[in-house]
Design an enzyme around this catalytic site. Sequence first.
Site, mmCIF file in Angstrom:
data_model
loop_
_atom_site.group_PDB
_atom_site.id
_atom_site.type_symbol
_atom_site.label_atom_id
_atom_site.label_comp_id
_atom_site.label_asym_id
_atom_site.label_seq_id
_atom_site.Cartn_x
_atom_site.Cartn_y
_atom_site.Cartn_z
ATOM 1 N N ARG A 105 65.111 62.401 -77.091
ATOM 2 C CA ARG A 105 64.232 62.740 -78.225
ATOM 3 C C ARG A 105 62.814 62.406 -77.787
ATOM 4 N NH1 ARG A 105 64.820 61.494 -84.598
ATOM 5 N NH2 ARG A 105 66.125 63.333 -84.282
ATOM 6 N N HIS A 132 64.847 71.448 -82.645
ATOM 7 C CA HIS A 132 65.858 70.446 -82.993
ATOM 8 C C HIS A 132 67.222 71.142 -83.012
ATOM 9 C CE1 HIS A 132 67.529 66.789 -84.282
ATOM 10 N NE2 HIS A 132 67.027 66.667 -85.499
ATOM 11 N N GLN A 135 70.496 69.714 -84.759
ATOM 12 C CA GLN A 135 70.491 69.732 -86.221
ATOM 13 C C GLN A 135 70.890 71.106 -86.751
ATOM 14 O OE1 GLN A 135 69.699 66.983 -88.434
ATOM 15 N NE2 GLN A 135 70.802 68.433 -89.730
ATOM 16 N N ASP A 221 61.961 70.781 -94.964
ATOM 17 C CA ASP A 221 61.868 69.580 -94.124
ATOM 18 C C ASP A 221 60.559 68.887 -94.504
ATOM 19 O OD1 ASP A 221 62.252 67.720 -92.079
ATOM 20 O OD2 ASP A 221 61.669 69.080 -90.469
ATOM 21 N N CYS A 261 67.425 68.354 -93.265
ATOM 22 C CA CYS A 261 67.946 67.592 -92.110
ATOM 23 C C CYS A 261 67.877 66.087 -92.337
ATOM 24 C CB CYS A 261 67.193 67.990 -90.846
ATOM 25 S SG CYS A 261 65.451 67.524 -90.834
ATOM 26 N N ARG A 289 76.630 66.293 -87.985
ATOM 27 C CA ARG A 289 75.974 66.006 -86.696
ATOM 28 C C ARG A 289 76.982 65.360 -85.748
ATOM 29 N NH1 ARG A 289 70.407 65.223 -86.384
ATOM 30 N NH2 ARG A 289 70.816 64.950 -84.155
HETATM 31 N N1 NVA Z 1 60.608 67.815 -88.454
HETATM 32 C C1 NVA Z 1 61.017 66.424 -88.481
HETATM 33 C C2 NVA Z 1 62.486 66.314 -88.317
HETATM 34 C C3 NVA Z 1 63.029 64.910 -88.367
HETATM 35 C C4 NVA Z 1 64.500 64.847 -88.137
HETATM 36 C C5 NVA Z 1 60.283 65.662 -87.397
HETATM 37 O O1 NVA Z 1 60.150 66.177 -86.289
HETATM 38 O O2 NVA Z 1 59.842 64.549 -87.675
HETATM 39 N N1 CP Z 2 67.913 64.662 -88.939
HETATM 40 C C1 CP Z 2 67.656 63.793 -87.941
HETATM 41 O O1 CP Z 2 67.550 64.168 -86.759
HETATM 42 O O2 CP Z 2 67.561 62.506 -88.348
HETATM 43 P P1 CP Z 2 67.046 61.242 -87.522
HETATM 44 O O3 CP Z 2 65.575 61.425 -87.311
HETATM 45 O O4 CP Z 2 67.393 60.071 -88.372
HETATM 46 O O5 CP Z 2 67.767 61.216 -86.193
#
Ligand code: NVA
Ligand code: CP
Length: 311
Positions: A105, A132, A135, A221, A261, A289
């Site tokens: 990540r 992502h 997800q 989101d 998500c 997930r």
């Molecule tokens: N769009 C959000 C998703 C978090 C799971 C982010 O990147 O923070």
């Molecule tokens: N939806 C998701 O990826 O959650 P986290 O940021 O908690 O991993």
Amino acid sequence: MTSPRHYLQFNDLSADEYAYLFKRTKWIKEKFKNYEPYHPLFDRTLVMIFEKASTRTRLSFEAGMQQLGGSAIYLNTRDSQLGRGEPVEDAAQVISRMSDVVMIRTFEQGIIERFAANSRVPLINGLTNEYHPCQILADIYTYIEHRGSIKGKTVAWVGDSNNMCNTWLQAAEVLDFNVHVSTPPGYEVEPERAGLYGTDHFEQFADPLEACKGAHLVTTDVWTSMGFEAENEARMKAFADWCVDAEMMSVAAPDAVFMHCLPAHRGEEVTAEVIDGPQSVVWDEAENRLHVQKALMEFLVLGRVGDEKAN
Ligand code: NVA
Ligand code: CP
């Protein structure tokens, strides 16, 4: 040495491979629910590298790898040499010699592409600024569980054209459904950044209510994704009318589901009435997930393991 398969974007797998993964997920999930051990990745090691925060991604990958018989190691930027400027190419060489699969990540998609180019083992995108895919894999599996095939259906995306939105748009091309996107002015989809071939599978709407009309799935989101915190104040103002509410759900298809998500901000991108209401499937979405990623890791590490088991 043959090159490993990676999962960096949704379109790294074909429609046929997704059909296999969804069947496999169902089989793996059923075994888990029946407390039947299944250890195809016995003695294998997953390394998880986090440069951004996470609850679901860490938990689902770590628990998933343990349930498949392997083990998972957590690294973050703060406690590893990655935070002190070790080149990602060097890190990839070393980490992939000591593990069987890696999940990252991070920020720019280019970082995971550089890691993948130097990795001996499969690499999974656990979220970047651009995408992502894990997800959306879970989201589509959840839709299938609740409503059947997503082919030909319409997904309404209300809010930011972020990593989740980009991945929905890619998924629409791979699995042949449509996405109606409504973003505030100045936050529109950039097809090139989303990695799209064309605009056949999506339509942009100025009015979020219009985007939701007849949709089979309504989703949103956070207004400010991780890494964009400096823009938070401006975004709070710009996105004020892009909150998924009961009116938006009322113009969607009668059996439409709501997804997010998570983590969610009630009163910002979605009302409590919608996310906690009867059309919301967010808890199944989060749980899935775990199951889809177990199928994904099994596929990337071992390949197809007998289609008959997936049926
Ligand atoms: N769009 C959000 C998703 C978090 C799971 C982010 O990147 O923070
Ligand atoms: N939806 C998701 O990826 O959650 P986290 O940021 O908690 O991993």
